[in-house]
Design a protein around this motif. Structure first.
Motif, PDB file in Angstrom:
ATOM      1  N   GLY A 139       0.809  -1.217   0.000  1.00  0.00           N
ATOM      2  CA  GLY A 139       0.000   0.000   0.000  1.00  0.00           C
ATOM      3  C   GLY A 139       0.841   1.266   0.000  1.00  0.00           C
ATOM      4  O   GLY A 139       0.370   2.325  -0.375  1.00  0.00           O
ATOM      5  N   GLU A 140       2.079   1.162   0.437  1.00  0.00           N
ATOM      6  CA  GLU A 140       2.986   2.307   0.416  1.00  0.00           C
ATOM      7  C   GLU A 140       3.968   2.193  -0.749  1.00  0.00           C
ATOM      8  O   GLU A 140       4.118   3.124  -1.535  1.00  0.00           O
ATOM      9  N   HIS A 141       4.643   1.055  -0.860  1.00  0.00           N
ATOM     10  CA  HIS A 141       5.589   0.803  -1.946  1.00  0.00           C
ATOM     11  C   HIS A 141       5.078  -0.274  -2.900  1.00  0.00           C
ATOM     12  O   HIS A 141       5.328  -0.222  -4.087  1.00  0.00           O
ATOM     13  N   ILE A 142       4.387  -1.269  -2.347  1.00  0.00           N
ATOM     14  CA  ILE A 142       3.922  -2.422  -3.112  1.00  0.00           C
ATOM     15  C   ILE A 142       2.511  -2.160  -3.626  1.00  0.00           C
ATOM     16  O   ILE A 142       1.602  -1.885  -2.843  1.00  0.00           O
ATOM     17  N   VAL A 143       2.347  -2.256  -4.950  1.00  0.00           N
ATOM     18  CA  VAL A 143       1.052  -2.035  -5.587  1.00  0.00           C
ATOM     19  C   VAL A 143       0.260  -3.344  -5.642  1.00  0.00           C
ATOM     20  O   VAL A 143      -0.939  -3.370  -5.376  1.00  0.00           O
ATOM     21  N   ALA A 144       0.926  -4.429  -5.983  1.00  0.00           N
ATOM     22  CA  ALA A 144       0.271  -5.733  -6.074  1.00  0.00           C
ATOM     23  C   ALA A 144       1.284  -6.815  -5.723  1.00  0.00           C
ATOM     24  O   ALA A 144       2.488  -6.638  -5.920  1.00  0.00           O
ATOM     25  N   ALA A 145       0.777  -7.915  -5.195  1.00  0.00           N
ATOM     26  CA  ALA A 145       1.648  -9.037  -4.844  1.00  0.00           C
ATOM     27  C   ALA A 145       0.855 -10.328  -4.905  1.00  0.00           C
ATOM     28  O   ALA A 145      -0.355 -10.336  -4.660  1.00  0.00           O
ATOM     29  N   SER A 146       1.529 -11.391  -5.269  1.00  0.00           N
ATOM     30  CA  SER A 146       0.916 -12.717  -5.229  1.00  0.00           C
ATOM     31  C   SER A 146       1.991 -13.719  -4.817  1.00  0.00           C
ATOM     32  O   SER A 146       3.170 -13.537  -5.112  1.00  0.00           O
ATOM     33  N   VAL A 147       1.554 -14.741  -4.106  1.00  0.00           N
ATOM     34  CA  VAL A 147       2.463 -15.781  -3.636  1.00  0.00           C
ATOM     35  C   VAL A 147       1.875 -17.132  -4.018  1.00  0.00           C
ATOM     36  O   VAL A 147       0.672 -17.355  -3.882  1.00  0.00           O
ATOM     37  N   GLU A 148       2.729 -18.011  -4.516  1.00  0.00           N
ATOM     38  CA  GLU A 148       2.322 -19.372  -4.843  1.00  0.00           C
ATOM     39  C   GLU A 148       3.145 -20.333  -4.013  1.00  0.00           C
ATOM     40  O   GLU A 148       4.344 -20.116  -3.803  1.00  0.00           O
ATOM     41  N   GLN A 149       2.489 -21.358  -3.536  1.00  0.00           N
ATOM     42  CA  GLN A 149       3.190 -22.371  -2.747  1.00  0.00           C
ATOM     43  C   GLN A 149       2.947 -23.728  -3.369  1.00  0.00           C
ATOM     44  O   GLN A 149       1.825 -24.048  -3.768  1.00  0.00           O
ATOM     45  N   SER A 150       4.005 -24.504  -3.507  1.00  0.00           N
ATOM     46  CA  SER A 150       3.895 -25.857  -4.041  1.00  0.00           C
ATOM     47  C   SER A 150       4.570 -26.815  -3.065  1.00  0.00           C
ATOM     48  O   SER A 150       5.250 -26.390  -2.131  1.00  0.00           O
ATOM     49  N   THR A 151       4.390 -28.074  -3.299  1.00  0.00           N
ATOM     50  CA  THR A 151       4.990 -29.083  -2.428  1.00  0.00           C
ATOM     51  C   THR A 151       6.383 -29.412  -2.937  1.00  0.00           C
ATOM     52  O   THR A 151       6.538 -29.797  -4.103  1.00  0.00           O
ATOM     53  N   PRO A 152       7.402 -29.283  -2.082  1.00  0.00           N
ATOM     54  CA  PRO A 152       8.751 -29.637  -2.532  1.00  0.00           C
ATOM     55  C   PRO A 152       8.892 -31.151  -2.686  1.00  0.00           C
ATOM     56  O   PRO A 152       8.086 -31.920  -2.151  1.00  0.00           O
ATOM     57  N   LEU A 153       9.901 -31.560  -3.398  1.00  0.00           N
ATOM     58  CA  LEU A 153      10.172 -32.986  -3.578  1.00  0.00           C
ATOM     59  C   LEU A 153      10.549 -33.621  -2.247  1.00  0.00           C
ATOM     60  O   LEU A 153      11.193 -32.991  -1.407  1.00  0.00           O
ATOM     61  N   ASP A 154      10.167 -34.880  -2.071  1.00  0.00           N
ATOM     62  CA  ASP A 154      10.583 -35.627  -0.881  1.00  0.00           C
ATOM     63  C   ASP A 154      12.021 -36.106  -1.016  1.00  0.00           C
ATOM     64  O   ASP A 154      12.768 -36.159  -0.043  1.00  0.00           O
ATOM     65  N   GLY A 155      12.380 -36.484  -2.214  1.00  0.00           N
ATOM     66  CA  GLY A 155      13.717 -37.004  -2.451  1.00  0.00           C
ATOM     67  C   GLY A 155      14.053 -36.982  -3.919  1.00  0.00           C
ATOM     68  O   GLY A 155      13.177 -36.890  -4.779  1.00  0.00           O
ATOM     69  N   VAL A 156      15.341 -37.066  -4.204  1.00  0.00           N
ATOM     70  CA  VAL A 156      15.833 -37.036  -5.581  1.00  0.00           C
ATOM     71  C   VAL A 156      16.933 -38.084  -5.721  1.00  0.00           C
ATOM     72  O   VAL A 156      17.804 -38.192  -4.856  1.00  0.00           O
ATOM     73  N   SER A 157      16.877 -38.840  -6.801  1.00  0.00           N
ATOM     74  CA  SER A 157      17.966 -39.740  -7.177  1.00  0.00           C
ATOM     75  C   SER A 157      18.446 -39.307  -8.552  1.00  0.00           C
ATOM     76  O   SER A 157      17.639 -39.112  -9.458  1.00  0.00           O
TER      77      SER A 157
END
Length: 174
Positions: free
Chosen positions: A74-92
């Protein structure tokens, strides 16, 4: 060395280029741009790829731990959006044609069982298996697996912020 060479060939000055995964060779074909090759290497090494305010390339982890600026909605930021996803459990990560059991300087060959050569990070039911043609050793595969899991956790939250113009904010600041 690969990133330094690609940047030099493209006429791009470098600021900080850290050593990543040790590669016995790298083919930078014309199917991808120099930037895309550098981005692939950065992701494989667990690094970031960005430019400084002076336009110099950085191939290293972004390690700033404190904010350079504080912004308010409202002072500096006009618009914002955040997305959240599930990180990987493991990687090979399975290197292609592993040379690790006979040394890094040897020729690569096909193996019946890649298990002794793969790198693993995390673990769990939702593990992702990746083939990595540019990697040849178990150590390189392990580094790539660690980097991919870390990036997955870091990228689990992403966002977009639209700001009022602020000339005090410079490229590379947080």
């Amino acid at each position: 060395q690969v990133v330094q060479t690609l940047a030099g060939d493209a006429g791009v000055a470098t600021d900080r280029v850290e050593d990543g995964i040790d590669l016995p060779g790298y083919l930078a074909d014309s199917a991808s741009s120099a930037y895309e090759h550098c981005l692939l290497l950065a992701r494989s090494c667990g690094f970031d790829l960005y430019a400084t305010e002076q336009g110099k390339l950085v191939f290293a982890g972004f390690s700033v731990t404190s904010a350079d600026h504080t912004l308010r909605y409202g002072e500096h930021i006009v618009a914002a959006s955040v997305e959240q996803s599930t990180p990987l459990d493991g990687v090979s990560v399975v290197p292609e044609g592993p040379a690790s059991s006979a040394g890094d300087e040897t020729a690569c060959w096909l193996v019946k069982d890649p298990a002794p050569h793969k790198g693993e990070a995390g673990g769990g039911a939702a593990e992702v298996l990746l083939s990595a043609p540019l990697l040849r050793t178990k150590d390189a595969a392990q580094s790539a697996a660690d980097a991919r899991l870390t990036r997955s956790k870091r990228d689990a939250v992403s966002g977009f912020v639209e700001l009022m113009g602020s000339p005090g904010i410079k490229l590379g600041q947080t």
